[in-house]
Design a protein around this motif. Structure first.
Motif, PDB file in Angstrom:
ATOM      1  N   PHE A   1     -29.788 -64.984  27.985  1.00 41.49           N
ATOM      2  CA  PHE A   1     -28.849 -64.313  28.887  1.00 41.49           C
ATOM      3  C   PHE A   1     -27.542 -63.905  28.209  1.00 41.49           C
ATOM      4  N   PRO A   2     -26.902 -64.779  27.416  1.00 40.80           N
ATOM      5  CA  PRO A   2     -25.611 -64.378  26.826  1.00 40.80           C
ATOM      6  C   PRO A   2     -25.716 -63.127  25.960  1.00 40.80           C
ATOM      7  N   GLN A   3     -26.832 -62.977  25.245  1.00 40.91           N
ATOM      8  CA  GLN A   3     -27.001 -61.814  24.380  1.00 40.91           C
ATOM      9  C   GLN A   3     -27.069 -60.520  25.184  1.00 40.91           C
ATOM     10  N   GLN A   4     -27.388 -60.627  26.454  1.00 39.88           N
ATOM     11  CA  GLN A   4     -27.462 -59.456  27.326  1.00 39.88           C
ATOM     12  C   GLN A   4     -26.219 -59.318  28.205  1.00 39.88           C
ATOM     13  N   GLY A   5     -25.228 -60.148  27.943  1.00 32.31           N
ATOM     14  CA  GLY A   5     -23.986 -60.069  28.700  1.00 32.31           C
ATOM     15  C   GLY A   5     -24.074 -60.618  30.106  1.00 32.31           C
ATOM     16  N   ILE A   6     -25.094 -61.442  30.398  1.00 34.58           N
ATOM     17  CA  ILE A   6     -25.283 -61.984  31.743  1.00 34.58           C
ATOM     18  C   ILE A   6     -24.697 -63.394  31.813  1.00 34.58           C
ATOM     19  N   GLU A   7     -23.817 -63.621  32.755  1.00 31.93           N
ATOM     20  CA  GLU A   7     -23.266 -64.954  32.986  1.00 31.93           C
ATOM     21  C   GLU A   7     -24.263 -65.774  33.805  1.00 31.93           C
ATOM     22  N   PHE A   8     -24.407 -67.055  33.476  1.00 35.91           N
ATOM     23  CA  PHE A   8     -25.243 -67.922  34.311  1.00 35.91           C
ATOM     24  C   PHE A   8     -24.574 -69.279  34.474  1.00 35.91           C
TER      25      PHE A   8
ATOM     26  N   LYS B   1     -19.773 -85.113  44.679  1.00 34.55           N
ATOM     27  CA  LYS B   1     -19.531 -84.064  43.696  1.00 34.55           C
ATOM     28  C   LYS B   1     -20.828 -83.684  42.989  1.00 34.55           C
ATOM     29  N   VAL B   2     -20.955 -82.374  42.711  1.00 36.67           N
ATOM     30  CA  VAL B   2     -22.126 -81.874  41.989  1.00 36.67           C
ATOM     31  C   VAL B   2     -21.676 -81.162  40.716  1.00 36.67           C
ATOM     32  N   PHE B   3     -22.512 -81.247  39.715  1.00 34.55           N
ATOM     33  CA  PHE B   3     -22.244 -80.706  38.381  1.00 34.55           C
ATOM     34  C   PHE B   3     -22.607 -79.233  38.288  1.00 34.55           C
ATOM     35  N   THR B   4     -21.695 -78.441  37.719  1.00 37.49           N
ATOM     36  CA  THR B   4     -22.017 -77.062  37.333  1.00 37.49           C
ATOM     37  C   THR B   4     -21.424 -76.790  35.962  1.00 37.49           C
ATOM     38  N   LYS B   5     -22.050 -75.888  35.234  1.00 40.60           N
ATOM     39  CA  LYS B   5     -21.515 -75.447  33.948  1.00 40.60           C
ATOM     40  C   LYS B   5     -21.763 -73.958  33.787  1.00 40.60           C
ATOM     41  N   LYS B   6     -20.685 -73.210  33.637  1.00 42.72           N
ATOM     42  CA  LYS B   6     -20.758 -71.759  33.474  1.00 42.72           C
ATOM     43  C   LYS B   6     -20.919 -71.402  32.003  1.00 42.72           C
ATOM     44  N   VAL B   7     -21.848 -70.474  31.724  1.00 43.07           N
ATOM     45  CA  VAL B   7     -22.057 -69.966  30.373  1.00 43.07           C
ATOM     46  C   VAL B   7     -21.890 -68.450  30.417  1.00 43.07           C
ATOM     47  N   GLY B   8     -20.944 -67.928  29.633  1.00 40.12           N
ATOM     48  CA  GLY B   8     -20.694 -66.496  29.625  1.00 40.12           C
ATOM     49  C   GLY B   8     -19.683 -66.084  30.677  1.00 40.12           C
ATOM     50  N   ASP B   9     -19.397 -64.787  30.704  1.00 37.82           N
ATOM     51  CA  ASP B   9     -18.419 -64.267  31.662  1.00 37.82           C
ATOM     52  C   ASP B   9     -18.749 -62.815  31.947  1.00 37.82           C
ATOM     53  N   ASN B  10     -19.141 -62.538  33.172  1.00 38.46           N
ATOM     54  CA  ASN B  10     -19.439 -61.168  33.568  1.00 38.46           C
ATOM     55  C   ASN B  10     -19.014 -60.991  35.021  1.00 38.46           C
ATOM     56  N   GLN B  11     -18.293 -59.956  35.317  1.00 40.92           N
ATOM     57  CA  GLN B  11     -17.732 -59.775  36.657  1.00 40.92           C
ATOM     58  C   GLN B  11     -18.761 -59.319  37.693  1.00 40.92           C
ATOM     59  N   THR B  12     -19.901 -58.757  37.234  1.00 40.66           N
ATOM     60  CA  THR B  12     -20.871 -58.211  38.194  1.00 40.66           C
ATOM     61  C   THR B  12     -22.263 -58.825  38.086  1.00 40.66           C
ATOM     62  N   MET B  13     -22.500 -59.667  37.079  1.00 35.91           N
ATOM     63  CA  MET B  13     -23.817 -60.295  36.905  1.00 35.91           C
ATOM     64  C   MET B  13     -23.633 -61.786  36.653  1.00 35.91           C
ATOM     65  N   LYS B  14     -23.696 -62.575  37.728  1.00 38.03           N
ATOM     66  CA  LYS B  14     -23.534 -64.027  37.655  1.00 38.03           C
ATOM     67  C   LYS B  14     -24.771 -64.658  38.302  1.00 38.03           C
ATOM     68  N   VAL B  15     -25.479 -65.493  37.578  1.00 44.48           N
ATOM     69  CA  VAL B  15     -26.743 -66.047  38.050  1.00 44.48           C
ATOM     70  C   VAL B  15     -26.610 -67.558  38.227  1.00 44.48           C
ATOM     71  N   LEU B  16     -26.761 -68.032  39.460  1.00 48.10           N
ATOM     72  CA  LEU B  16     -26.770 -69.464  39.749  1.00 48.10           C
ATOM     73  C   LEU B  16     -28.217 -69.951  39.716  1.00 48.10           C
ATOM     74  N   LEU B  17     -28.477 -71.008  38.944  1.00 46.59           N
ATOM     75  CA  LEU B  17     -29.833 -71.493  38.710  1.00 46.59           C
ATOM     76  C   LEU B  17     -30.126 -72.729  39.564  1.00 46.59           C
ATOM     77  N   LEU B  18     -31.181 -72.659  40.364  1.00 48.31           N
ATOM     78  CA  LEU B  18     -31.610 -73.786  41.194  1.00 48.31           C
ATOM     79  C   LEU B  18     -32.826 -74.442  40.549  1.00 48.31           C
ATOM     80  N   HIS B  19     -32.654 -75.698  40.133  1.00 47.18           N
ATOM     81  CA  HIS B  19     -33.744 -76.389  39.442  1.00 47.18           C
ATOM     82  C   HIS B  19     -34.812 -76.895  40.416  1.00 47.18           C
ATOM     83  N   GLY B  20     -35.900 -77.374  39.840  1.00 46.35           N
ATOM     84  CA  GLY B  20     -37.019 -77.854  40.627  1.00 46.35           C
ATOM     85  C   GLY B  20     -36.927 -79.325  40.952  1.00 46.35           C
ATOM     86  N   GLY B  21     -38.066 -79.857  41.351  1.00 41.88           N
ATOM     87  CA  GLY B  21     -38.157 -81.261  41.710  1.00 41.88           C
ATOM     88  C   GLY B  21     -38.798 -81.434  43.076  1.00 41.88           C
TER      89      GLY B  21
END
Length: 343
Positions: A88-95, A53-73
């Motif tokens: 991002f939330p202030q601009q209505g962008i879900e991530f 299992k892998v961890f995800t956490k959604k912040v915000g809600d937008n039907q057309t702008m959803k950004v999945l973040l890939l970390h480094g390492g």
């Protein structure tokens, strides 16, 4: 790559421990749970070695702008993107924050056969499916190793993408190593760089002198342009969370290239960039560990690209040059969403 591996933690842990403890309990991973708290999902991933299992956490809600973040390492954590919540939330962008397998709040199997680019690409595809992301809403943003992974994902699955954002990552590790040794290294005092190269030649990476020199002459100049004792707590914590079993296996110990024997040695997709046709933003920084000129060139090689330079930034340009990083990234997302990108 995000090169502050576990030796950095050993050297700097006491310095950072007090200011990072407040965040260590943000989420406790319970692999038996699907939803741990609001917005959090532990997503099951099928691998050749079974289900994890892998961890995800959604912040915000937008039907057309959803950004999945890939970390480094590899092997670090989503906390390198902690300050996205301030923009991002202030601009209505879900991530979506996401810890890759082997990292932080996700399962951490001890099997090096799992640490391949191909398997990580497949993992991202499974995460995408589980989160309901598709070509009408899915933006993929990767920084450093995450940038490598985002390029590889796009080369295989760009039909699922709405937009691609490659941050602080070159398309060739050999060219990165050349830049590090011929451009960045000589910016140190001559005798310091000579000593660092001698330690690398001897593969004496456990020598405390190595990290002592880099912490003074390299990290505050090219990784995060702040005095070490002023680094944000979330950056210190993501360094503390690094999984050396993943990090060292894939990219090794060196700060000026990929250690011989590491699995990423020789990685290069520069001749494949032309096959990426999805709208693409490449983000570079003037003081980065990665060559900004190469990253600007990358934006001309993809079929539908744009370049964003963070003139005051380094490898973590979202932290040391947010004034350029966030407006540029947000504008790209909105331009693609509105259909005005490239017009």
């Amino acid at each position: 790559m995000n090169k502050l591996y576990y030796l950095f933690i050993a050297a700097a842990g006491m310095l950072f421990s007090c200011q990072s403890q407040t965040q260590t309990e943000e989420v406790q991973s319970d692999s038996t749970a699907v939803v741990l708290k609001e917005g959090v999902q532990m997503i099951p991933i099928q691998t050749p070695k079974g289900e994890f299992k892998v961890f995800t956490k959604k912040v915000g809600d937008n039907q057309t702008m959803k950004v999945l973040l890939l970390h480094g390492g590899p092997g670090m954590s989503h906390l390198q993107y902690a300050n996205f919540k301030d923009h991002f939330p202030q601009q209505g962008i879900e991530f979506i924050w996401y810890d890759q397998l082997g990292s932080a709040h996700s399962d951490q199997p001890e099997d090096s056969t799992l640490w391949t680019i191909e398997r990580f690409v497949d993992e991202v595809e499974q995460v995408r499916t589980a989160l309901g992301l598709n070509k009408d809403n899915f933006y993929l943003l990767g920084q450093s190793w995450g940038g490598m992974l985002s390029m590889e994902y796009a080369l295989k699955h760009q039909d699922k993408l709405k937009g691609l954002i490659i941050c602080n990552m070159m398309s060739s590790l050999d060219e990165y190593e050349k830049y590090a040794k011929e451009v960045l290294g000589p910016q140190m005092p001559r005798e310091v760089f000579a000593e660092v190269m001698e330690i690398e030649k001897k593969m004496d990476f456990e020598n405390p002198r190595y990290m002592e020199l880099l912490m003074k002459h390299h990290y505050p100049q090219h990784v995060l342009r702040m005095p070490l004792d002023q680094w944000p707590a979330e950056i210190n914590q993501t360094m503390e969370q690094v999984n050396p079993n993943v990090y060292v296996f894939m990219q090794g110990y060196s700060e000026f290239g990929i250690t011989p024997g590491a699995s990423l040695k020789g990685w290069d997709v520069k001749n494949q960039l032309k096959n990426i046709t999805v709208p693409t933003l490449v983000v570079g920084a003037t003081h980065d560990t990665m060559d900004p000129k190469h990253m600007e060139w990358m934006s001309t090689q993809v079929a539908n690209g744009r370049f964003l330079l963070c003139p005051n930034g380094s490898h973590f340009s979202q932290y040391d040059d947010p004034e350029h990083f966030f407006p540029g990234v947000i504008q790209f997302i909105k331009d693609v969403d509105s259909g005005s990108f490239g017009k």
